[in-house]
Design a protein around this motif. Structure first.
Motif, PDB file in Angstrom:
ATOM      1  N   ALA A 194       0.831  -1.197   0.000  1.00 18.07           N
ATOM      2  CA  ALA A 194       0.000   0.000   0.000  1.00 18.07           C
ATOM      3  C   ALA A 194       0.866   1.247   0.000  1.00 18.07           C
ATOM      4  N   THR A 195       0.535   2.177  -0.889  1.00 19.34           N
ATOM      5  CA  THR A 195       1.155   3.497  -0.897  1.00 19.34           C
ATOM      6  C   THR A 195       0.052   4.530  -0.743  1.00 19.34           C
ATOM      7  N   ALA A 196       0.442   5.756  -0.432  1.00 24.55           N
ATOM      8  CA  ALA A 196      -0.554   6.816  -0.272  1.00 24.55           C
ATOM      9  C   ALA A 196      -1.330   7.021  -1.565  1.00 24.55           C
ATOM     10  N   GLU A 197      -0.637   6.992  -2.692  1.00 28.16           N
ATOM     11  CA  GLU A 197      -1.297   7.216  -3.978  1.00 28.16           C
ATOM     12  C   GLU A 197      -2.288   6.094  -4.294  1.00 28.16           C
ATOM     13  N   ARG A 198      -1.885   4.846  -4.069  1.00 29.23           N
ATOM     14  CA  ARG A 198      -2.789   3.728  -4.372  1.00 29.23           C
ATOM     15  C   ARG A 198      -3.997   3.729  -3.451  1.00 29.23           C
ATOM     16  N   LEU A 199      -3.783   3.992  -2.182  1.00 27.29           N
ATOM     17  CA  LEU A 199      -4.907   4.036  -1.244  1.00 27.29           C
ATOM     18  C   LEU A 199      -5.872   5.159  -1.598  1.00 27.29           C
ATOM     19  N   ALA A 200      -5.343   6.338  -1.918  1.00 34.02           N
ATOM     20  CA  ALA A 200      -6.206   7.459  -2.274  1.00 34.02           C
ATOM     21  C   ALA A 200      -6.963   7.173  -3.564  1.00 34.02           C
ATOM     22  N   ALA A 201      -6.298   6.526  -4.528  1.00 34.10           N
ATOM     23  CA  ALA A 201      -6.971   6.201  -5.785  1.00 34.10           C
ATOM     24  C   ALA A 201      -8.089   5.188  -5.562  1.00 34.10           C
ATOM     25  N   ARG A 202      -7.846   4.187  -4.704  1.00 35.32           N
ATOM     26  CA  ARG A 202      -8.909   3.219  -4.419  1.00 35.32           C
ATOM     27  C   ARG A 202     -10.061   3.896  -3.679  1.00 35.32           C
ATOM     28  N   GLY A 203      -9.722   4.785  -2.733  1.00 33.02           N
ATOM     29  CA  GLY A 203     -10.774   5.507  -2.028  1.00 33.02           C
ATOM     30  C   GLY A 203     -11.618   6.343  -2.975  1.00 33.02           C
ATOM     31  N   GLU A 204     -10.980   7.008  -3.928  1.00 30.39           N
ATOM     32  CA  GLU A 204     -11.723   7.814  -4.903  1.00 30.39           C
ATOM     33  C   GLU A 204     -12.676   6.938  -5.714  1.00 30.39           C
ATOM     34  N   ALA A 205     -12.204   5.763  -6.145  1.00 36.80           N
ATOM     35  CA  ALA A 205     -13.070   4.854  -6.906  1.00 36.80           C
ATOM     36  C   ALA A 205     -14.267   4.423  -6.068  1.00 36.80           C
ATOM     37  N   ARG A 206     -14.037   4.198  -4.785  1.00 35.84           N
ATOM     38  CA  ARG A 206     -15.142   3.794  -3.906  1.00 35.84           C
ATOM     39  C   ARG A 206     -16.138   4.938  -3.710  1.00 35.84           C
ATOM     40  N   VAL A 207     -15.659   6.152  -3.636  1.00 34.56           N
ATOM     41  CA  VAL A 207     -16.559   7.306  -3.518  1.00 34.56           C
ATOM     42  C   VAL A 207     -17.424   7.426  -4.771  1.00 34.56           C
ATOM     43  N   LEU A 208     -16.817   7.308  -5.930  1.00 33.77           N
ATOM     44  CA  LEU A 208     -17.567   7.421  -7.173  1.00 33.77           C
ATOM     45  C   LEU A 208     -18.556   6.279  -7.319  1.00 33.77           C
ATOM     46  N   ALA A 209     -18.176   5.091  -6.876  1.00 38.48           N
ATOM     47  CA  ALA A 209     -19.097   3.951  -6.934  1.00 38.48           C
ATOM     48  C   ALA A 209     -20.298   4.162  -6.026  1.00 38.48           C
ATOM     49  N   ALA A 210     -20.125   4.969  -4.986  1.00 37.14           N
ATOM     50  CA  ALA A 210     -21.215   5.260  -4.037  1.00 37.14           C
ATOM     51  C   ALA A 210     -21.907   6.575  -4.368  1.00 37.14           C
ATOM     52  N   ASP A 211     -21.816   7.009  -5.624  1.00 36.85           N
ATOM     53  CA  ASP A 211     -22.485   8.243  -6.071  1.00 36.85           C
ATOM     54  C   ASP A 211     -22.026   9.464  -5.285  1.00 36.85           C
ATOM     55  N   GLY A 212     -20.735   9.533  -4.991  1.00 39.57           N
ATOM     56  CA  GLY A 212     -20.173  10.723  -4.357  1.00 39.57           C
ATOM     57  C   GLY A 212     -20.154  10.703  -2.850  1.00 39.57           C
ATOM     58  N   ARG A 213     -20.648   9.637  -2.229  1.00 40.08           N
ATOM     59  CA  ARG A 213     -20.613   9.547  -0.771  1.00 40.08           C
ATOM     60  C   ARG A 213     -19.274   8.970  -0.309  1.00 40.08           C
ATOM     61  N   THR A 215     -17.844   6.694   1.802  1.00 38.59           N
ATOM     62  CA  THR A 215     -18.242   5.549   2.617  1.00 38.59           C
ATOM     63  C   THR A 215     -17.177   5.246   3.663  1.00 38.59           C
ATOM     64  N   GLY A 216     -17.524   4.334   4.574  1.00 33.73           N
ATOM     65  CA  GLY A 216     -16.561   3.967   5.612  1.00 33.73           C
ATOM     66  C   GLY A 216     -15.283   3.382   5.042  1.00 33.73           C
ATOM     67  N   GLY A 217     -15.420   2.526   4.033  1.00 37.83           N
ATOM     68  CA  GLY A 217     -14.228   1.941   3.416  1.00 37.83           C
ATOM     69  C   GLY A 217     -13.371   2.971   2.719  1.00 37.83           C
ATOM     70  N   ALA A 218     -14.026   3.914   2.012  1.00 38.02           N
ATOM     71  CA  ALA A 218     -13.273   4.970   1.333  1.00 38.02           C
ATOM     72  C   ALA A 218     -12.564   5.860   2.341  1.00 38.02           C
ATOM     73  N   LYS A 219     -13.264   6.231   3.406  1.00 39.76           N
ATOM     74  CA  LYS A 219     -12.649   7.104   4.416  1.00 39.76           C
ATOM     75  C   LYS A 219     -11.444   6.422   5.055  1.00 39.76           C
ATOM     76  N   ALA A 220     -11.559   5.107   5.281  1.00 40.35           N
ATOM     77  CA  ALA A 220     -10.414   4.381   5.845  1.00 40.35           C
ATOM     78  C   ALA A 220      -9.217   4.435   4.906  1.00 40.35           C
ATOM     79  N   ASP A 221      -9.466   4.328   3.598  1.00 43.53           N
ATOM     80  CA  ASP A 221      -8.377   4.430   2.622  1.00 43.53           C
ATOM     81  C   ASP A 221      -7.719   5.807   2.690  1.00 43.53           C
ATOM     82  N   PHE A 222      -8.536   6.858   2.757  1.00 42.09           N
ATOM     83  CA  PHE A 222      -7.977   8.216   2.784  1.00 42.09           C
ATOM     84  C   PHE A 222      -7.194   8.470   4.073  1.00 42.09           C
TER      85      PHE A 222
END
Length: 287
Positions: A194-213, A215-222
């Protein structure tokens, strides 16, 4: 019309017609097929529960995120099991006679109609255009969708190709395939950490998948990305968005203004952050 040399084509058409007829007949079959599907879904959700445990052991996800995932998968498992049991009960009902007559009509009628239409309007003499040669050109000559197909084929043959996962993840994001993008970043982290860039990119994908919310998983990534690199812009932006969504507008503004203070002059994301700050401050002033 001459048919010499077109035998493979007509064999392919016959196979295709058979597939179409099979799909059309599926709703007319007895409900035993639904029982098989229900059992497959139950097995799938059980496998997903086991996979969540393995992800926790590998450190890909945290325990809180894992627990939330377990609850959701368990809910789906119970629903699938209920559906399977209903199908088992329905399977005992007699098959109406009209089903058999309709099945015979479809099985005979669809291929004959399709063949008649094709012989009347088709062009069996045209040369084919196989997919493989079309994908063999240089990458800059391919449309994005074809490029994705090429990379997916390579990753299927070489699943440990880190560069391939890092290349396809942002492409999935641009195509709106957000869950696939998150999965690709997860795969990259499994292979190379895990790197900061990869975690942030995965979190962004999770936010977009949740229609901009956020989520708990995305926030944990950030939050993990911020711990590795406090200056990671996506992590800072979306953590500010989480603050705002939770009613902490002041905290969001502080975070975003700090981002802008440290931002390079040519930061592409800076105008969007300024616009967000202006909108929130304008709304606060009206209140």
């Amino acid at each position: 019309m001459a048919f010499s040399g077109d035998i493979p084509l007509f064999v392919a058409l016959a196979v295709l017609a058979g597939v179409v007829v099979t799909l059309l007949l599926r709703p007319l079959r007895a409900t035993g097929a639904r029982t098989d599907i229900g059992e497959s879904e139950v097995a799938l959700y059980r496998d997903q529960l086991a996979e969540i445990g393995r992800d926790v052991d590998r450190g890909v996800i945290g325990e809180a995120e894992a627990e939330a995932a377990r609850i959701e998968v368990s809910r789906r498992l119970l629903a699938a099991d209920d559906a399977r049991q209903r199908a088992v009960r329905e399977n005992s009902a007699a098959n109406p006679r009209w089903r058999k007559g309709m099945a015979v009509a479809i099985a005979l009628g669809v291929p004959l109609v399709a063949l008649a239409v094709y012989l009347q309007s088709g062009s069996p003499g045209l040369p084919d255009r196989p997919l493989a040669p079309r994908l063999a050109v240089s990458a800059d000559q391919l449309p994005v969708e074809a490029l994705v197909i090429r990379i997916e084929r390579r990753l299927k043959a070489q699943p440990d190709d880190l560069r391939g996962w890092e290349l396809i993840a942002p492409t999935y994001l641009r195509l709106g395939r957000y869950d696939d993008a998150a999965g690709a970043w997860t795969r990259a982290m499994i292979l190379d950490g895990a790197t900061a860039e990869r975690l942030a990119a995965r979190g962004e994908a999770r936010v977009l998948a949740a229609d901009g919310r956020v989520t708990g998983g995305a926030k944990a990534d950030f939050e993990k990305a911020e711990a590795l690199d406090p200056a990671e812009p996506r992590a800072q932006y979306f953590l500010g968005l989480a603050d705002y969504d939770e009613g902490r507008s002041d905290a969001a503004l502080v975070r975003w203004k700090a981002m802008l203070a440290d931002a390079p002059e040519d930061a592409a994301w800076a105008p969007a952050v300024r616009a967000r700050i202006k909108a929130i401050e304008g709304k606060t002033a009206k209140e």
